[in-house]
Design an enzyme around this catalytic site. Structure first.
Site, PDB file in Angstrom:
ATOM      1  N   ALA A 277       0.656  -1.484  -0.023  1.00 29.49           N
ATOM      2  CA  ALA A 277       0.089   0.004  -0.121  1.00 29.49           C
ATOM      3  C   ALA A 277       0.880   1.351  -0.073  1.00 29.49           C
ATOM      4  O   ALA A 277       0.356   2.175  -0.500  1.00 29.49           O
ATOM      5  CB  ALA A 277      -0.897   0.111   1.402  1.00 29.49           C
ATOM      6  N   GLU A 281       5.373   2.189  -6.543  1.00 26.66           N
ATOM      7  CA  GLU A 281       6.267   1.679  -7.579  1.00 26.66           C
ATOM      8  C   GLU A 281       5.725   2.167  -8.935  1.00 26.66           C
ATOM      9  O   GLU A 281       6.502   2.000 -10.069  1.00 26.66           O
ATOM     10  CB  GLU A 281       6.059   0.145  -7.704  1.00 26.66           C
ATOM     11  N   ASP A 323      15.923  32.784 -35.292  1.00 26.11           N
ATOM     12  CA  ASP A 323      16.429  33.438 -36.184  1.00 26.11           C
ATOM     13  C   ASP A 323      15.392  33.842 -37.389  1.00 26.11           C
ATOM     14  O   ASP A 323      14.239  33.572 -36.856  1.00 26.11           O
ATOM     15  CB  ASP A 323      17.161  32.378 -37.219  1.00 26.11           C
ATOM     16  N   ASP A 592      20.902  26.602 -37.093  1.00 24.48           N
ATOM     17  CA  ASP A 592      20.894  25.731 -38.313  1.00 24.48           C
ATOM     18  C   ASP A 592      22.603  25.529 -38.799  1.00 24.48           C
ATOM     19  O   ASP A 592      22.615  24.558 -39.638  1.00 24.48           O
ATOM     20  CB  ASP A 592      20.145  26.273 -39.479  1.00 24.48           C
ATOM     21  N   ASP A 596      26.456  27.283 -35.118  1.00 21.43           N
ATOM     22  CA  ASP A 596      25.501  27.690 -34.197  1.00 21.43           C
ATOM     23  C   ASP A 596      25.483  26.488 -33.135  1.00 21.43           C
ATOM     24  O   ASP A 596      24.933  26.635 -32.176  1.00 21.43           O
ATOM     25  CB  ASP A 596      24.071  27.774 -34.786  1.00 21.43           C
ATOM     26  N   ASP A 691      -2.666   1.051 -11.827  1.00 17.21           N
ATOM     27  CA  ASP A 691      -1.355   0.871 -12.857  1.00 17.21           C
ATOM     28  C   ASP A 691      -1.964   1.624 -14.199  1.00 17.21           C
ATOM     29  O   ASP A 691      -1.431   2.660 -14.572  1.00 17.21           O
ATOM     30  CB  ASP A 691      -0.797  -0.373 -13.051  1.00 17.21           C
TER      31      ASP A 691
END
Length: 855
Positions: A277, A281, A323, A592, A596, A691
Site C-alpha cells: 500500500a 512503484e 532566427d 541551423d 551555431d 497502474d
C-alpha cells in the site's frame, strides 16, 4: 548527413546514380546502413526486469505465505495477479520502447543522394553501396565513399584518426579506385561519420554500415537517452525514501499483529499488504511512459525531441531566441513592389500595369538560371506568371556575354542576341551600382533614391534594373561601365512572414515567453519584420558591431530591453545565450549552421532546424523542428507544458490513492475486535486499476487549453512540490474518511466480517474512480471535464474497474477466495458513493479558484 545549406554541386549526366529499384535490391541484400547496435530486449528479459520490482517480489512473498498456510486458492489468485501485473508492465515497456525506436528513426540524419538522375533525400540507413551522395558544409558523411568531385572540400576525421584539424580532399582521377584507409596520404576518400567542415563535393559510396571504417573499429553514433534526468533523479530519491519507510512499517505491523492478534504468518501477510500500500512503484513507470510517449506525440507536431529530458525544461522556457530567415519568414523571396519613374506599383497579383512590363522582363533577362539565388528565382517566376516570359524557352535568343559581380561593382549584366540580330543588354544589381552605370538625370535619380529610402524603412531588398542596346555588328565591351544603359526602375523584394507567426508570437507573450529575434540580416529589415510579427519592443535594434563594444554589465542591461539583434555572427549568439541565462532566463535558441552548435549546446533548450539545418546543429540541439517553422516551436512549448501538467496530475493521483489503501491496511491491525480488510491479494486487485489509470489514462488526457495562459514554470519547481503534495494527501485523507465511515457502518451494524470487507472494498474502488475523475483537471469541475475533455482510454478504465468489482463480489468462487461476502447491490452502490463523496471538497476548491481568477 547530407542536409547542408550550402549549394550542392550540380550532377553531371554521367553521374546519374542508382535507380530506385537497384537501391532497394541492394538494401535488401546488404542490409541497412547502420552500425551494429545492442539487440532489442526480448519479452523474457523484460519480464525478468519486472519480476525484480519490489511490488512483484512482495506479491510472490505473499503467495508463498498463503501456500504455507495451506490456502492454495489464495495462492493461485496472487500468482494470477502477478501474471496480470507483469503483462501490464511489459506491455507498457514494449509500447515505450516502440516509441523510442520511432524517435531514433526520426532523428537519424538524412542523406542527399542521386536516384534515377534526381536529387532526393533519404534516411541515412537507406544509403547503399553505389549511391551517389552530395556533400556540403556541416554534413555528416553517411558512408565510406570515393570522391568524384570536390570543391574546396575538407573533413574532420578526428573521430577515426585522433588527429585534430581539417583534412583537405580532392576528387579521384580513377572513379573505380578503392577507398583508402583513414590517415593515409590519399585525399580522395571520405568516411562514415566524419564531418564536412568546408566546401562541397560528390562521392560514390563504397561501404556501408558494419563494412565501413567506423563499423570495423566498432565505433557507434550516440543515440537517444543517456544519464538519469533531474526528474528521474527526483523520483528515484522519493521512491527510496518511501521504500525505507515501508520496510520499517512492515516490521512494526508484523510485531503489532503478533502482539495484538497472535500469528507470525498472518502478521507477515498484513505487513506485506502495508508495504504494498505504501510503495509508489508506479512512479518510475509513469515517468518513463509519459516522457517517451509524450516525445513521440510531439514528433507528430513537427517537433522532434532528440532527448526526452527536454520535456522537463520546455515548461520553464522564458526566452525564445529565433532566427528570422526561414523561421519567422518563409525563406522565399517574392517581388513586393515595382517602382518606375518614382511611382510605386504593389505586386499583389499576377496582373501588372503596362508601365512595369519592360522592367519585369529586363529583370528576368538579367537573372541567371541558377536554382540557388532566391531573388533570381522570384524575378523569373514573376515574368513567367505575369507576362508569360520564359527566359530559357525563348526561341532565337542566346546569351552573348555575361558580366559577373565584382568586389567593386555589385551589379551583373547579360547581353542577349535577339532573333533579329540586335544585342540587348539587361542589368540589375545594388541601386548605387546601377545608378552609377546608368547615370540617370537628376529627377529620376531623386525619385529612385526616395523610393529606395522608403523600401529600406520597410525592410525590403531593392534591386535597380537598367536596359540598353548594341548594334548587331558590335562587340560587347570588356567592362560593364562601357555598356549603354538606361535606368528602368527598382524592384523591391521581401521574404514574407510565415502564416501563423504573429499569432504564435502573441501566444508566447500571453504565456510569459519573450520572443527575441537574432539575425545576420540588415537592421532595417530585422526591425520591419519584427513590426510585422508583433514583436514586443521594436524601437531599438542592437547590431553585432555594437554588441562587440559592450562589456558584460552593459550587455546584461541591454538584453533586458532589446528584442531585435541584427548583423549577429554565431559566436555572438553564444554570448547572448549566456548573458540571458545569467539574468535568470531559461533560454530556447534556434540554429541551423555548423557555427551555431556551441550556442545550441549552451542553451537550456537548443532547437535545430530540420529542413535546412546541418547535422552538427541537429546533434547539438535537444529539439529538432522538422518544418523550420516558428509556429512549430510554439506548439512544442505548448505540448511540453501540457505533458508536464498531465504528469504532475498523475503523480498527485498516485499519492492520493495510496492514502486510503494504506489507512485501511493499518487501521484494523491495531485492534483485535476489528475485522481485517486488506491483505496482499486485495491490494493486488486494486493495483490492477491504479497502474493503467496513472500511466495510460492521464497520459492520454487532453492538454488544458489554458496551458499557454500561465507563466513559465520556475526552473527549480519540483514535480511534486509542497502545494501539490498537500492537495494530494488531503484528497486521499478525504476518501479515507469516507471508506472508514463505510467500514464502521458495517462493524456497528454487526455485519459479518466478510461482508464488511466487501463493502469497504467497494468503497475503495468508488473512491479510486472519483480520484481519477476529479484529477483529470485541477481547473474545471468534474462534470465539465467529462463533457468538454475527450479521453479515449478513460471509458475502458472505468468499465474495467466496475467489471472487476462486479466479478470479485458477484462470482461466488472468486468472492470466497478473496475473503469477501455477498453484498447487496444497494449497499455496494452506497459504499462506493460515500467514499467518492470525499472528493467533493476538491470540487469546491476548484470552483473557488475559478471565481478568484474572474475577479
Amino acid at each position: 548527413m547530407a542536409s547542408s545549406t550550402s549549394p550542392a554541386p550540380a550532377v553531371a549526366p554521367s553521374i546519374s546514380g542508382l535507380s530506385t529499384a537497384e537501391a532497394a535490391a541492394r538494401l535488401t541484400a546488404e542490409g541497412p546502413n547502420e552500425l551494429p547496435a545492442g539487440r532489442d530486449r526480448g519479452w523474457i528479459a523484460q519480464t525478468l526486469d519486472v519480476i525484480r520490482q519490489p511490488m512483484i517480489l512482495l506479491l510472490l512473498g505473499a503467495a508463498s505465505v498463503h501456500l504455507l498456510l495451506g490456502e492454495p486458492l489464495e495462492t493461485a489468485l496472487l500468482l494470477g495477479s502477478v501474471l496480470l501485473v507483469i503483462g501490464i508492465s511489459v506491455g507498457q515497456e514494449h509500447r515505450t520502447e516502440a516509441a523510442l525506436t520511432a524517435l531514433r528513426d526520426l532523428s537519424s540524419p538524412r542523406a542527399l543522394v542521386v536516384r534515377d538522375g534526381e536529387e532526393v533525400r533519404v534516411p541515412g540507413r537507406e544509403v547503399v553501396r553505389g549511391d551517389v551522395v552530395l556533400l556540403g558544409e556541416g554534413d555528416r558523411v553517411p558512408a565510406d565513399a570515393l570522391l568524384v568531385r570536390a570543391a574546396s572540400l575538407a573533413t574532420d576525421e578526428s573521430m577515426l584518426t585522433g588527429e585534430p584539424g581539417p583534412v583537405r580532399k580532392a576528387a579521384a582521377k580513377d572513379p573505380e579506385a578503392p577507398v583508402a584507409r583513414p590517415g593515409s596520404d590519399d585525399p580522395t576518400s571520405v568516411y562514415s561519420g566524419t564531418l564536412v567542415v568546408r566546401g562541397h563535393g560528390t562521392a560514390v559510396v563504397r561501404a556501408t554500415g558494419a563494412r565501413s571504417e567506423l563499423g570495423v573499429i566498432g565505433g557507434a553514433l550516440g543515440g537517444l537517452g543517456g544519464g538519469r534526468t533531474p526528474l528521474q533523479l527526483e523520483v528515484d530519491r522519493l521512491v527510496r525514501i518511501i521504500a525505507t519507510i515501508a520496510l520499517a512499517a512492515v516490521v512494526i505491523v508484523v510485531l503489532a499483529f503478533r502482539a495484538i492478534r497472535g500469528g507470525w504468518l498472518e502478521g507477515l501477510l498484513a505487513g506485506i499488504a502495508a508495504a504494498m500500500a505504501m510503495l509508489p512503484e508506479e512512479y518510475p513507470i509513469v515517468l518513463t511512459v509519459f516522457l517517451a510517449l509524450g516525445a513521440f506525440r510531439m514528433s507528430r507536431e513537427q517537433v522532434l525531441a532528440r532527448r526526452t529530458a527536454v520535456i522537463e525544461t520546455l515548461g520553464s522556457v522564458s526566452v525564445l531566441c529565433v532566427d528570422k530567415t526561414g523561421t519567422l519568414t518563409a525563406n522565399r523571396m517574392r517581388v513586393a513592389e515595382l517602382v518606375v519613374d518614382g511611382h510605386a506599383h504593389p505586386v499583389d497579383s499576377t496582373r501588372l500595369p503596362d508601365a512595369v512590363h519592360e522592367l519585369v522582363e529586363v529583370a528576368a533577362l538579367a537573372s541567371t538560371a541558377t536554382r540557388f539565388d532566391p531573388m533570381d528565382r522570384a524575378l523569373r517566376t514573376l515574368a513567367d506568371e505575369a507576362l508569360g516570359v520564359d527566359v530559357d524557352g525563348r526561341a532565337g535568343w542566346e546569351i552573348v556575354r555575361e558580366y559577373p559581380l565584382r568586389e567593386d561593382l555589385f551589379a551583373t549584366s547579360t547581353v542577349w542576341r535577339t532573333p533579329d540580330g540586335t544585342l540587348r543588354v539587361a542589368t540589375k544589381g545594388a541601386p548605387e551600382a546601377v545608378l552609377a552605370l546608368a547615370a540617370p538625370d537628376a529627377e529620376r535619380r531623386v525619385g529612385a533614391e526616395s523610393a529606395l529610402a522608403v523600401a529600406a524603412e520597410e525592410g525590403r531588398r531593392v534591386l535597380a534594373v537598367a536596359a540598353g542596346e548594341l548594334p548587331a555588328d558590335a562587340d560587347a565591351p570588356d567592362e560593364q561601365e562601357d555598356l549603354p544603359l538606361t535606368l528602368l526602375g527598382l524592384v523591391c523584394l521581401e521574404d514574407p512572414v510565415r502564416p501563423g507567426v504573429p499569432e504564435s508570437v502573441a501566444e508566447c507573450s500571453r504565456a510569459g515567453v519573450r520572443t527575441v529575434m537574432i539575425t545576420g540580416d540588415h537592421p532595417a529589415t530585422a526591425l520591419a519584420v519584427a513590426r510585422r510579427i508583433g514583436l514586443g519592443r521594436t524601437d531599438r535594434c542592437l547590431t553585432g558591431a555594437e554588441l562587440e563594444t559592450l562589456d558584460g554589465d552593459a550587455l546584461a542591461d541591454a538584453v533586458l530591453t532589446v528584442d531585435v539583434y541584427a548583423r549577429i555572427v554565431p559566436d555572438q549568439k553564444l554570448r547572448l545565450v549566456r548573458t540571458l541565462q545569467a539574468s535568470g532566463a531559461v533560454v530556447g535558441m534556434t540554429g541551423d549552421g555548423v557555427n551555431d552548435a556551441p550556442a545550441l549546446a549552451a542553451a537550456d533548450v537548443g532547437i535545430a532546424m530540420g529542413a535546412r539545418g546541418t547535422d552538427v546543429a541537429r546533434e547539438a540541439a535537444a529539439l529538432v523542428i522538422t518544418d523550420d517553422d516558428f509556429t512549430s516551436i510554439v506548439r512544442g512549448v505548448r505540448q511540453g507544458r501540457g505533458i508536464f501538467l498531465n504528469l504532475r496530475k498523475a503523480m498527485a493521483y498516485i499519492v492520493a490513492v495510496h492514502v486510503p489503501i494504506l489507512g485501511m491496511t493499518l487501521l484494523p491491525v491495531f485492534s483485535a475486535s476489528l475485522p481485517l480488510v486488506l491483505l496482499p491479494v486485495q491490494v493486488a486487485f486494486l493495483e490492477l486499476i491504479i497502474d493503467p489509470a496513472c500511466s495510460i489514462a492521464f497520459e492520454a488526457e487532453e492538454h488544458d487549453p489554458t496551458v499557454m495562459d500561465q507563466p513559465p514554470r520556475a526552473d527549480d519547481d519540483p514535480l511534486i512540490g509542497r502545494g501539490v503534495l498537500t492537495i494530494a494527501v488531503l484528497q486521499g485523507i478525504a476518501v479515507l474518511a469516507g471508506v472508514i465511515a463505510v467500514y464502521l457502518w458495517g462493524v456497528r451494524a454487526a455485519w459479518e466480517a466478510d461482508i464488511v470487507r466487501s463493502a469497504t472494498f467497494a468503497a475503495l474502488v468508488g473512491g479510486n474512480l472519483a480520484l481519477i475523475l476529479t484529477n483529470r483537471s485541477w481547473r474545471l469541475s468534474l462534470v465539465r471535464t467529462l463533457i468538454e475533455r475527450r479521453n479515449p482510454v478513460l471509458p475502458w478504465i472505468l468499465v474495467g474497474a466496475v467489471g472487476l468489482l462486479v466479478a470479485v463480489l458477484g462470482v461466488p468462487t472468486l468472492r470466497d477466495a478473496l475473503g469477501f461476502g455477498p453484498l447487496e447491490v444497494t449497499r455496494a452502490l452506497a459504499s462506493g458513493a460515500v467514499a467518492a463523496a470525499g472528493v467533493a471538497w476538491f470540487e469546491i476548491w476548484k470552483a473557488v479558484m475559478r471565481a478568484r481568477e474572474r475577479i
